[in-house]
Enzyme design. Structure first.
Site, PDB file in Angstrom:
ATOM      1  N   ASP A 188     -28.541   1.533 -18.265  1.00 50.37           N
ATOM      2  CA  ASP A 188     -27.940   0.328 -18.900  1.00 50.37           C
ATOM      3  C   ASP A 188     -28.109  -0.904 -18.064  1.00 50.37           C
ATOM      4  OD1 ASP A 188     -26.861  -1.407 -20.902  1.00 50.37           O
ATOM      5  OD2 ASP A 188     -26.499   0.168 -21.996  1.00 50.37           O
ATOM      6  N   HIS A 261     -31.307  -3.883 -22.129  1.00 49.46           N
ATOM      7  CA  HIS A 261     -30.478  -3.223 -21.347  1.00 49.46           C
ATOM      8  C   HIS A 261     -31.035  -2.607 -20.366  1.00 49.46           C
ATOM      9  CE1 HIS A 261     -27.098  -3.719 -24.051  1.00 49.46           C
ATOM     10  NE2 HIS A 261     -27.934  -3.281 -25.260  1.00 49.46           N
ATOM     11  N   GLU A 324     -30.902  -4.261 -28.970  1.00 47.57           N
ATOM     12  CA  GLU A 324     -30.413  -5.501 -28.487  1.00 47.57           C
ATOM     13  C   GLU A 324     -31.284  -5.937 -27.303  1.00 47.57           C
ATOM     14  OE1 GLU A 324     -25.746  -4.990 -29.106  1.00 47.57           O
ATOM     15  OE2 GLU A 324     -26.564  -4.092 -27.458  1.00 47.57           O
TER      16      GLU A 324
HETATM   17  C1  ACM Z   1     -25.447  -0.010 -29.582  1.00 55.37           C
HETATM   18  O1  ACM Z   1     -24.240   0.155 -29.952  1.00 55.37           O
HETATM   19  N1  ACM Z   1     -25.758  -1.168 -28.943  1.00 55.37           N
HETATM   20  C2  ACM Z   1     -26.339   0.861 -29.997  1.00 55.37           C
END
Ligand code: ACM
Ligand code: ZN
Length: 751
Positions: A188, A261, A324
């Site tokens: 991440d 991420h 995201e």
């Molecule tokens: C997430 O909670 N961004 C998968």
């Protein structure tokens, strides 16, 4: 036999079955107590001669954990109780089927797989009674199997790092409760945690950060902990953990996040970004514009990474993230724009879809399946992809209806980083409110999937993101007992009602969790307040979780010498008065778990007024609709889901019917600013006054610049109409961009 007698027997049999409560979690599909006295013994002996060593080692380790349930030291000759194991090699139509019975002399286990033997043994351990100086077991028969093949728990080791031993412990306990998928979130923005031999900088640079946010993301001003922080797992350690899990019937599903991420990876290899600018591994949470560029070098790099990942993890499913990923950089990147032209992609969502397809084809060639968060639906779902539905159930419904496999993990019920109790007294958490009862009520098969496509729901998973969880004791606190509620939803076809589940926790499961030394939470047991609107005021009632009245106390905190008033009963009434606001601290006491709950109550000039909603709130955020805005209790911060009304249909309008005996000078309206949860402040609020409810005159208009907006009220009004204007869409680059934001409102304090 006459039909009537048959029917009678059938009904008796059924009721006998229903009344037998085993206290085993997850609830077995069929359990029946047989007649006969409990058998007393001091030593449980299992014949493991036919069992692979890897499995018998787990049985031994459980025997060690539950030493007091398998062996009692006694002066006389020990009385042994034997467990006979019988493997059935035929494939059973149900997943992980086993049978377990005790006829008063011998325990028989029939199992169909190594995992189902462990499941049988876990069930058996849960059924043995510890009587202090000896053990006992009642005759019974039991058949059991899993409802869903995917029973997952997730752990984020990037925001905070957890050691190999801690990860093994996580797997140990989940395996005991028949979870079978461990989703290991390994990469991440805040850290890359898996050694990749070909790209050593991923862990050398990407594994560490030099600052970490203190407090909550929404707290301002922000402060930082500048300790060097991080860690990673070597490939040798990963192989060891994979085997450890596999021995326990748990498959590890690794997650390598892309294209978003990616800040930790890009700190190590900045050339893989669109700008090429090097930035440090971040210690801030949220969503970042810098993501992997879609250029060829990145695709090969990620396929190289996946090559090593696939060699380490035998899992059929490999998780590639996909959530995201803002498209800000892609929009201005020449290489990304070239790709869009070259492959005739109409927008950046299609470019992301193309990106994911490169990974899907690659993993498919390797004989694996790609799984990703529900954003991978945007721009078109890749042919073989499975979807993890987290932004609600819609993604899962759409994917299942397109005949793609789905794992349900909607934030509303499956996010264990959310609060499980009152945010004022709980340790800092992400936000949201996912108490035990809500988890227990979850059904992994949502409405809206056609009957033929329901089979695409593989199961469900609970996720633990660790922005606010720095140590393993807190991991346990957030996961247990909620994980016991969630496994009921994915294993059992006949889970009992919530009150019976609570009885099972208190009568049996907490004792078992103590054997594991688990730091479980008792937040669910705190007494709750119910606040209801009554004629001219408010009644506050305290009840225990089993719905019994509890005693409450009240103390006026606006007065220096405010007296504590102990109310030997469950409720207290406050009438609306025309004088200045006073605040009270109200406490409810509960005896069974020795816990208490406290709220602050403001007795202002508006409590108990009647509100007429023109805009209805979203059903999920309509807690105590009649009273929430005028109950004297401020919505909790950080937000925990209750004590707020949440709207997401644009502007918000309602009418307040005023008390004509009272002179009002001001009203303070509160709204929540929690953009990571897609909750934004309204833009402005306009108040109209009226005497007859038809001719509305504007009496105030104010821009909303913070969470509290104080508005002066002019003249006498029988009604006040409040109109909040809201943003049309969440701005670009923010979590949930493009979606309608939520507006969360709480108390209207009238003075
Ligand atoms: C997430 O909670 N961004 C998968
Ligand atoms: Zn680019």
């Amino acid at each position: 036999m006459k039909p009537v007698t048959l029917l009678f027997l059938f009904v008796c049999g059924l009721s006998h079955f229903n009344h037998a409560q085993s206290h085993v979690i997850p609830t077995p599909q069929f359990y029946e107590q047989l007649p006969g006295e409990p058998f007393k013994f001091s030593l449980l002996i299992t014949d493991i001669t036919s069992v692979p060593k890897s499995t018998s080692d787990v049985l031994f380790s459980w025997n060690n954990t539950f030493r007091n349930l398998v062996e009692k030291k006694s002066d006389s000759i020990p009385i042994a109780l034997k467990v006979r194991l019988n493997q059935t090699t035929e494939k059973h139509p149900e997943n992980d089927f086993y049978e377990l019975s005790f006829d008063g002399k011998l325990i028989n286990i029939h199992y169909t797989s190594d995992a189902s033997l462990l499941y049988a043994y876990s069930t058996l351990l849960q059924l043995i009674n510890d009587e202090g100086h000896q053990l006992s077991l009642r005759p019974f028969t039991l058949k059991d199997y899993a409802k869903f093949p995917w029973r997952g728990l997730h752990l984020d080791v990037c925001r905070h790092f957890f050691t190999v031993d801690e990860v093994k412990r996580y797997i140990d306990i989940m395996a005991f409760y028949k979870y079978n998928k461990f989703h290991w979130h390994l990469t991440d923005d805040q850290g890359w945690r898996i050694e990749i031999k070909k790209y050593p900088l991923l862990t050398e640079i990407g594994g560490y950060r030099d600052s970490t946010l203190n407090d909550h993301y929404n707290t301002s001003p922000r402060t930082w902990n500048t300790e060097h922080y991080g860690g990673f797992y070597t490939q040798a350690q990963i192989k060891d953990v994979v085997k450890y899990a596999s021995d326990r019937g748990v498959t590890i599903v690794p997650e390598i996040e892309m294209p978003g991420h990616a800040r930790a990876a890009l700190a190590a290899y900045p050339d893989l970004s669109c700008t090429g600018i090097q930035q440090p591994v971040t210690g801030l949470w949220g969503v970042f514009d810098d993501i992997f560029c879609s250029k060829e070098e990145t695709i090969s790099f990620l396929q190289d990474v996946l090559t090593e990942v696939v060699e380490l993890f035998p899992s059929e499913y490999i998780h590639i993230g996909g959530d995201e990923a803002p498209k800000t950089r892609w929009k201005t990147c020449e290489k990304c724009q070239n790709n869009m032209r070259k492959y005739q992609l109409k927008d950046e969502h299609e470019l992301q879809s193309w990106f994911i397809r490169q990974m899907d084809e690659f993993l498919t060639r390797k004989g694996r399946k790609l799984i990703g968060w529900d954003e991978i639906l945007e721009g078109g779902l890749s042919p073989n992809a499975a979807v993890m539905s987290w932004r609600g159930e819609e993604g899962g419904i759409a994917a299942a209806n397109e005949q793609h496999e789905v794992v349900m993990t909607p934030g509303s019920h499956c996010y264990f980083d959310h609060y499980q109790g009152d945010s004022q007294t709980e340790p800092l958490a992400f936000g949201g409110y996912t108490p035990l009862e809500k988890v227990y009520a979850y059904n992994p098969v949502p409405a809206g999937i056609s009957p033929d496509n329901k089979k695409y729901i593989l199961g469900a998973q609970a996720n633990l993101w660790t922005e606010y969880i720095a140590d393993f004791k807190q991991v346990e606190y957030m996961v247990y007992p909620r994980a016991l509620a969630m496994i009921q939803n994915t294993w059992s076809t006949n889970k009992p009602d919530y009150q019976s589940f609570i009885n099972t926790l208190t009568n049996r499961q907490f004792d078992l969790l103590k054997y594991w030394n688990v730091n479980y939470s008792l937040s669910f047991a705190k007494p709750v307040f119910k606040i209801t609107k009554e004629d001219q005021g408010i009644v506050i009632t305290g009840t225990s979780i089993d719905n019994n009245p509890v005693n409450i106390a009240s103390k006026c905190t606006s007065e220096k010498k405010g007296k504590e008033l102990i109310i030997m009963g469950p409720s207290i009434y406050f009438s609306r008065s025309g004088s200045d606001a006073k605040t009270y601290r109200i406490t409810a006491f509960e005896n069974k778990f020795h816990s208490s709950s406290t709220i602050n109550f403001i007795n202002h000039k508006g409590i108990g007024l009647t509100i007429e909603f023109i805009t209805p709130p979203n059903k999920r955020y309509a807690h105590n609709l009649e009273s929430t805005l005028i109950d004297g209790v401020l919505g909790a911060r950080p937000w925990n889901g209750s004590q707020w009304l949440g709207f997401n249909k644009g502007n918000v309008e309602f009418i307040v019917h005023m008390d004509e005996k009272i002179n009002y000078k001001h009203v303070t309206t509160s709204a929540l600013d929690a953009t990571t949860s897609w909750i934004h402040l309204p833009d402005s609020v306009v108040v109209y006054g009226s005497d007859e409810g038809v001719n509305w005159k504007e009496i105030a208009r104010q821009k909303v610049t913070g969470e509290q907006t104080k508005i002066a009220l002019k003249g006498k009004n029988k009604q006040l109409k409040f109109v909040y204007t809201t943003l049309d869409a969440i701005p670009e680059g923010m979590p949930g961009e493009g979606y309608k934001p939520f507006t969360f409102l709480d108390e209207l304090i009238f003075e």
